[in-house]
Write an enzyme that holds these catalytic residues in place. Structure first.
Site, mmCIF file in Angstrom:
data_model
loop_
_atom_site.group_PDB
_atom_site.id
_atom_site.type_symbol
_atom_site.label_atom_id
_atom_site.label_comp_id
_atom_site.label_asym_id
_atom_site.label_seq_id
_atom_site.Cartn_x
_atom_site.Cartn_y
_atom_site.Cartn_z
ATOM 1 N N ASP A 176 50.919 -7.661 23.378
ATOM 2 C CA ASP A 176 52.100 -8.257 23.987
ATOM 3 C C ASP A 176 51.811 -9.723 24.286
ATOM 4 O O ASP A 176 50.657 -10.094 24.562
ATOM 5 C CB ASP A 176 52.426 -7.498 25.282
ATOM 6 C CG ASP A 176 53.788 -7.851 25.844
ATOM 7 O OD1 ASP A 176 53.960 -9.001 26.301
ATOM 8 O OD2 ASP A 176 54.670 -6.978 25.852
ATOM 9 N N ASP B 242 51.522 -8.389 16.384
ATOM 10 C CA ASP B 242 52.847 -7.879 16.717
ATOM 11 C C ASP B 242 52.725 -6.971 17.936
ATOM 12 O O ASP B 242 51.621 -6.540 18.314
ATOM 13 C CB ASP B 242 53.441 -7.107 15.537
ATOM 14 C CG ASP B 242 54.972 -7.030 15.589
ATOM 15 O OD1 ASP B 242 55.539 -7.392 16.639
ATOM 16 O OD2 ASP B 242 55.580 -6.615 14.602
ATOM 17 N N TYR C 114 69.025 -16.899 25.235
ATOM 18 C CA TYR C 114 68.139 -17.007 24.076
ATOM 19 C C TYR C 114 68.030 -18.454 23.611
ATOM 20 O O TYR C 114 66.933 -18.980 23.403
ATOM 21 C CB TYR C 114 68.660 -16.111 22.950
ATOM 22 C CG TYR C 114 68.033 -16.383 21.612
ATOM 23 C CD1 TYR C 114 66.741 -15.965 21.337
ATOM 24 C CD2 TYR C 114 68.737 -17.060 20.616
ATOM 25 C CE1 TYR C 114 66.156 -16.226 20.105
ATOM 26 C CE2 TYR C 114 68.162 -17.317 19.388
ATOM 27 C CZ TYR C 114 66.872 -16.902 19.138
ATOM 28 O OH TYR C 114 66.297 -17.163 17.919
#
Length: 250
Positions: free
Chosen positions: A30, A16, A119
């Protein structure tokens, strides 16, 4: 999924952007960190890719996390010899598709991409990237067009799209373990009475949904009423994402 997937025999290695509470061995990285991604996927049997931005955002942010980020992940998987990815796509990849009325055919997995947001556009890219890596590198993917995965539906629209967390675990397990998937696109919903999607490709993987949003219908309909066929924001699969100008960053 951290709580539900181990019961199916999966040993999880978590990643994460921020530290994961209760998981000191989780990788904090990341998606832009290609070296960290490669180390994180080394030696795994498969990847369940749920990372990235999950709502609409300015294109530059979507580009970095959801387009460049998923490319970095696929490259790391290719370099490390991982053979299977389960990719969290979205219903917003086909958001401008008209929602079916009673008696209409269900929305098929072969429906052309009609993204309703940046998105949604990034999820179209992810599905096409998955196809490329299967055709070119033999890296398998199940792309799951997730509806609304929440503990319970919160709108009348979600009565058709809801994916319970328990059914999500069933679907992801099937997608991680089915044989010979190549690149398979499936819809991710529970066995909803008001279902809009054709779940046949998901069932072909061994997915057997157990939950139905209809048990929440009486309350939600009393609060919100039926979907309005005269409202453009309620006649498309993507809902208000197809019409709300404030969702489109400038």
């Amino acid at each position: 999924m951290r709580e539900l997937l181990p019961a199916y025999g999966h040993e999880l290695r978590l990643l994460d952007l921020v530290p994961v509470d209760g998981a000191p061995d989780a990788v904090t990285a990341d998606l832009a960190d290609r070296a960290a991604l490669r180390e994180a996927v080394r030696g795994v049997d498969a990847i369940l890719h749920l990372a990235g931005i999950s709502l609409e955002a300015p294109f530059e942010q979507i580009l970095r996390a959801n387009i460049e980020g998923v490319h970095h992940l696929y490259e790391a998987a290719r370099e490390e010899g991982v053979r299977r990815i389960v990719f969290a796509s979205s219903n917003h990849a086909v958001g401008f598709t008209p929602r079916p009325r009673p008696g209409d055919p269900l929305v098929a997995v072969g429906t052309a991409h009609r993204p309703d947001t940046f998105y949604g556009l990034s999820k179209c890219f992810g599905e096409d990237l998955a196809q490329l890596y299967w055709d070119r590198h033999g890296l398998e993917t199940v792309s799951v067009r997730i509806g609304s995965c929440q503990p319970e539906p919160t709108s009348v629209r979600m009565l058709s799209l809801w994916l319970s967390p328990a059914d999500a675990a069933r679907l992801f397990h099937a997608a991680l373990t089915a044989e010979g998937v190549g690149h398979t696109v499936v819809y991710g919903s529970s066995a909803n009475t008001r279902l809009w999607w054709d779940l046949s490709s998901a069932r072909a993987l061994g997915y057997e949904p157990q939950d139905d949003a209809e048990r929440y219908a009486e309350r939600l309909l009393a609060e919100q009423g039926e979907l309005d066929d005269a409202d453009p924001g309620q006649t498309r699969v993507g809902g208000h994402f197809c019409t709300a100008p404030d969702l489109w960053p400038h």
